[in-house]
Design an enzyme around this catalytic site. Structure first.
Site, PDB file in Angstrom:
ATOM      1  N   ARG A  23     -21.664 -19.200 -22.355  1.00  0.00           N
ATOM      2  CA  ARG A  23     -20.479 -20.013 -22.060  1.00  0.00           C
ATOM      3  C   ARG A  23     -20.442 -20.272 -20.554  1.00  0.00           C
ATOM      4  NH1 ARG A  23     -18.069 -15.128 -24.204  1.00  0.00           N
ATOM      5  NH2 ARG A  23     -17.781 -13.628 -22.524  1.00  0.00           N
ATOM      6  N   ASP A  74     -23.188 -12.786 -13.640  1.00  0.00           N
ATOM      7  CA  ASP A  74     -22.464 -11.992 -14.644  1.00  0.00           C
ATOM      8  C   ASP A  74     -23.294 -10.808 -15.149  1.00  0.00           C
ATOM      9  OD1 ASP A  74     -20.300 -11.382 -16.270  1.00  0.00           O
ATOM     10  OD2 ASP A  74     -20.979 -12.681 -17.895  1.00  0.00           O
ATOM     11  N   GLU A  83     -28.773 -29.005 -16.132  1.00  0.00           N
ATOM     12  CA  GLU A  83     -29.560 -28.286 -17.150  1.00  0.00           C
ATOM     13  C   GLU A  83     -29.066 -26.849 -17.140  1.00  0.00           C
ATOM     14  OE1 GLU A  83     -31.858 -29.573 -19.185  1.00  0.00           O
ATOM     15  OE2 GLU A  83     -31.488 -31.542 -18.296  1.00  0.00           O
ATOM     16  N   ARG A 116     -17.929   0.644 -12.903  1.00  0.00           N
ATOM     17  CA  ARG A 116     -18.196  -0.794 -12.811  1.00  0.00           C
ATOM     18  C   ARG A 116     -18.441  -1.244 -11.363  1.00  0.00           C
ATOM     19  NH1 ARG A 116     -16.986  -4.125 -17.029  1.00  0.00           N
ATOM     20  NH2 ARG A 116     -16.430  -5.764 -15.570  1.00  0.00           N
ATOM     21  N   ARG A 130      -8.151  -8.539 -14.323  1.00  0.00           N
ATOM     22  CA  ARG A 130      -8.809  -7.228 -14.408  1.00  0.00           C
ATOM     23  C   ARG A 130      -7.931  -6.136 -13.810  1.00  0.00           C
ATOM     24  NH1 ARG A 130     -15.242  -8.175 -13.919  1.00  0.00           N
ATOM     25  NH2 ARG A 130     -15.272  -9.987 -15.301  1.00  0.00           N
ATOM     26  N   GLY A 170     -20.758  -5.228 -14.771  1.00  0.00           N
ATOM     27  CA  GLY A 170     -20.048  -4.126 -15.422  1.00  0.00           C
ATOM     28  C   GLY A 170     -20.909  -3.462 -16.484  1.00  0.00           C
ATOM     29  N   ASN A 189     -10.313 -13.849 -13.062  1.00  0.00           N
ATOM     30  CA  ASN A 189     -10.695 -12.442 -12.829  1.00  0.00           C
ATOM     31  C   ASN A 189      -9.551 -11.578 -12.292  1.00  0.00           C
ATOM     32  OD1 ASN A 189     -14.100 -13.333 -11.932  1.00  0.00           O
ATOM     33  ND2 ASN A 189     -13.360 -12.485 -13.860  1.00  0.00           N
ATOM     34  N   THR A 231     -10.725 -17.671 -11.079  1.00  0.00           N
ATOM     35  CA  THR A 231      -9.251 -17.672 -11.089  1.00  0.00           C
ATOM     36  C   THR A 231      -8.732 -16.776 -12.224  1.00  0.00           C
ATOM     37  OG1 THR A 231      -9.445 -19.762 -12.336  1.00  0.00           O
ATOM     38  CG2 THR A 231      -8.834 -19.938 -10.015  1.00  0.00           C
ATOM     39  N   SER A 287     -17.377 -20.398 -18.706  1.00  0.00           N
ATOM     40  CA  SER A 287     -16.277 -19.647 -18.077  1.00  0.00           C
ATOM     41  C   SER A 287     -15.656 -20.364 -16.875  1.00  0.00           C
ATOM     42  CB  SER A 287     -16.739 -18.235 -17.685  1.00  0.00           C
ATOM     43  OG  SER A 287     -17.266 -17.554 -18.799  1.00  0.00           O
TER      44      SER A 287
HETATM   45  C1  IPE Z   1     -17.525 -15.365 -14.969  1.00  0.00           C
HETATM   46  O1  IPE Z   1     -17.746 -14.104 -15.530  1.00  0.00           O
HETATM   47  C2  IPE Z   1     -17.003 -15.225 -13.578  1.00  0.00           C
HETATM   48  C3  IPE Z   1     -17.922 -14.642 -12.602  1.00  0.00           C
HETATM   49  C4  IPE Z   1     -19.152 -14.260 -12.817  1.00  0.00           C
HETATM   50  C5  IPE Z   1     -17.393 -14.544 -11.284  1.00  0.00           C
HETATM   51  P1  IPE Z   1     -16.650 -13.379 -16.421  1.00  0.00           P
HETATM   52  O2  IPE Z   1     -17.227 -12.063 -16.791  1.00  0.00           O
HETATM   53  O3  IPE Z   1     -15.345 -13.379 -15.739  1.00  0.00           O
HETATM   54  O4  IPE Z   1     -16.575 -14.346 -17.678  1.00  0.00           O
HETATM   55  P2  IPE Z   1     -16.097 -14.082 -19.171  1.00  0.00           P
HETATM   56  O5  IPE Z   1     -14.756 -13.411 -19.093  1.00  0.00           O
HETATM   57  O6  IPE Z   1     -17.107 -13.188 -19.807  1.00  0.00           O
HETATM   58  O7  IPE Z   1     -16.058 -15.428 -19.805  1.00  0.00           O
HETATM   59  C1  IPE Z   2     -19.559 -10.369 -12.951  1.00  0.00           C
HETATM   60  O1  IPE Z   2     -19.814  -9.199 -13.657  1.00  0.00           O
HETATM   61  C2  IPE Z   2     -18.766 -10.119 -11.704  1.00  0.00           C
HETATM   62  C3  IPE Z   2     -17.390 -10.649 -11.738  1.00  0.00           C
HETATM   63  C4  IPE Z   2     -16.876 -11.351 -12.703  1.00  0.00           C
HETATM   64  C5  IPE Z   2     -16.558 -10.347 -10.596  1.00  0.00           C
HETATM   65  P1  IPE Z   2     -18.778  -8.613 -14.696  1.00  0.00           P
HETATM   66  O2  IPE Z   2     -17.876  -7.675 -13.973  1.00  0.00           O
HETATM   67  O3  IPE Z   2     -18.103  -9.690 -15.453  1.00  0.00           O
HETATM   68  O4  IPE Z   2     -19.734  -7.785 -15.660  1.00  0.00           O
HETATM   69  P2  IPE Z   2     -19.624  -7.672 -17.225  1.00  0.00           P
HETATM   70  O5  IPE Z   2     -19.607  -9.058 -17.778  1.00  0.00           O
HETATM   71  O6  IPE Z   2     -18.351  -6.936 -17.510  1.00  0.00           O
HETATM   72  O7  IPE Z   2     -20.835  -6.916 -17.629  1.00  0.00           O
HETATM   73 MG    MG Z   3     -18.544 -10.689 -17.159  1.00  0.00          MG
END
Ligand code: IPE
Ligand code: IPE
Ligand code: MG
Length: 231
Positions: free
Chosen positions: A185, A10, A198, A23, A61, A13, A58, A56, A187
Site C-alpha cells: 500500500r 517501513d 513505477e 521498536r 503511535r 518495528g 504516525n 501525518t 499509506s
Molecule cells: C508509512 O508507514 C509511513 C512511514 C514509513 C513514515 P506506516 O507503518 O505508518 O504505514 P501503515 O500504517 O502500515 O500503512
Molecule cells: C517505519 O517503520 C518508521 C515509521 C513509520 C516512523 P515502522 O515503525 O512502521 O515499522 P513496522 O511497520 O511497525 O514494522
Molecule cells: Mg510500518
C-alpha cells in the site's frame, strides 16, 4: 536510470521485534540504512531521493515511540548538518514542521541556510509530518486564496497551479517508488506526484535493506515499459 527515487522506509518495528529489541532500536537501525542508501544514490548519480520518515498518521503511535523518533531525528539532523556540505548532499523537507520541537525547527533552518552555500550532487527530501492528502488540501487552499485575490480564475485552475503549491514544486515526479516491509500500500505517500510512478514492493524490512537490494530493484525498473497512457 531514474531521475527521482522515493522510498517508504517501513518495517523498523518488525525488524526490532524479530530480535527481541525495543521498536526504537529498529528506528535507529533504519536511520543508518537511510544514510547508506542516500550515499549510494549519490554515487549512482540519481539527482533526487525522497524518503518517508514520519507521516501525518504516525502521531497515533504511543507517545514514547513518537518522542523517541523525534529524538533520533534531532540527532540525525545535527550529524547531517556537519556532513552534508562535505558530502555535497542537499537536504530538503516535505511536510508541516510547525508541530515539531523548537530544536528540530532550528536544525531545519540551519540545513536550509547551509544548503544554499554549495552546489549539491543530490537532493534528498525527507518527508516529516507529511501526508499526501494534507499536501493536496494545502495546495487547494492556496489556489482558493489566489482566486479570492483575483490572481486566478476557478475554471482556469490547471495542474501547474496545484503543483506550484506542493512541497515538491520544481522537482520532477518520482519515477520509482519503493516500499520495503511486505506491505502493498502507499499509506498517503506522494499521492499527486506518483500518478505515473513505477512501484516496487519488497519483503525486506527497511533496516535490512541495502545497496545490493537497491541495485536489484533498479535492474527490474529498467525492464519496465512506461506508457503514460499511450501505446
Ligand atoms: C508509512 O508507514 C509511513 C512511514 C514509513 C513514515 P506506516 O507503518 O505508518 O504505514 P501503515 O500504517 O502500515 O500503512
Ligand atoms: C517505519 O517503520 C518508521 C515509521 C513509520 C516512523 P515502522 O515503525 O512502521 O515499522 P513496522 O511497520 O511497525 O514494522
Ligand atoms: Mg510500518
Amino acid at each position: 536510470m531514474p531521475c527521482h527515487v522515493a522510498i517508504i522506509m517501513d518495517g523498523n518495528g518488525r525488524w526490532a521485534k524479530k530480535r527481541g529489541l525495543p521498536r526504537t532500536a529498529g528506528h535507529a537501525a533504519g536511520a543508518e540504512t537511510f544514510r547508506a542508501i542516500a550515499t549510494h544514490c549519490k554515487n549512482l548519480r540519481i539527482p533526487y531521493l525522497t524518503v518517508y520518515a514520519f507521516s501525518t498518521e504516525n502521531w497515533k503511535r504511543p507517545e514514547e515511540e513518537v518522542s523517541s523518533i523525534m529524538f533520533l531525528l534531532e540527532k540525525y539532523l545535527l550529524e547531517a548538518i556537519e556532513e552534508m556540505a562535505k558530502d555535497k548532499i542537499k537536504l530538503c523537507f516535505f511536510g508541516d514542521l510547525s508541530p515539531m520541537s523548537g530544536k528540530i525547527r532550528k536544525l531545519y533552518d540551519e540545513t536550509q541556510r547551509i544548503s544554499k552555500e554549495y552546489d549539491s550532487e543530490i537532493q534528498v527530501n525527507i518527508c516529516l509530518n507529511y501526508g499526501g492528502r494534507d499536501e493536496i488540501i494545502r495546495a487547494a487552499r492556496s489556489c482558493a486564496m489566489d482566486c479570492m485575490l483575483g490572481r486566478l480564475e476557478p475554471d482556469q485552475i490547471a495542474e501547474q497551479d496545484i503543483e506550484k503549491h506542493l512541497y515538491s514544486t520544481g522537482i520532477p515526479d518520482p519515477d520509482l517508488v519503493i516500499r520495503p516491509s511486505g506491505e502493498i500500500r502507499i499509506s498517503n505517500f506522494l499521492l499527486w506526484q506518483s500518478a505515473y510512478a513505477e512501484y516496487y514492493f519488497t519483503d525486506v524490512l527497511w533496516p535490512d535493506f541495502n545497496e545490493a537490494e537497491f541495485d536489484r530493484i533498479l535492474k527490474e525498473y529498467q525492464t519496465r515499459e512506461r506508457r503514460y497512457g499511450g501505446v
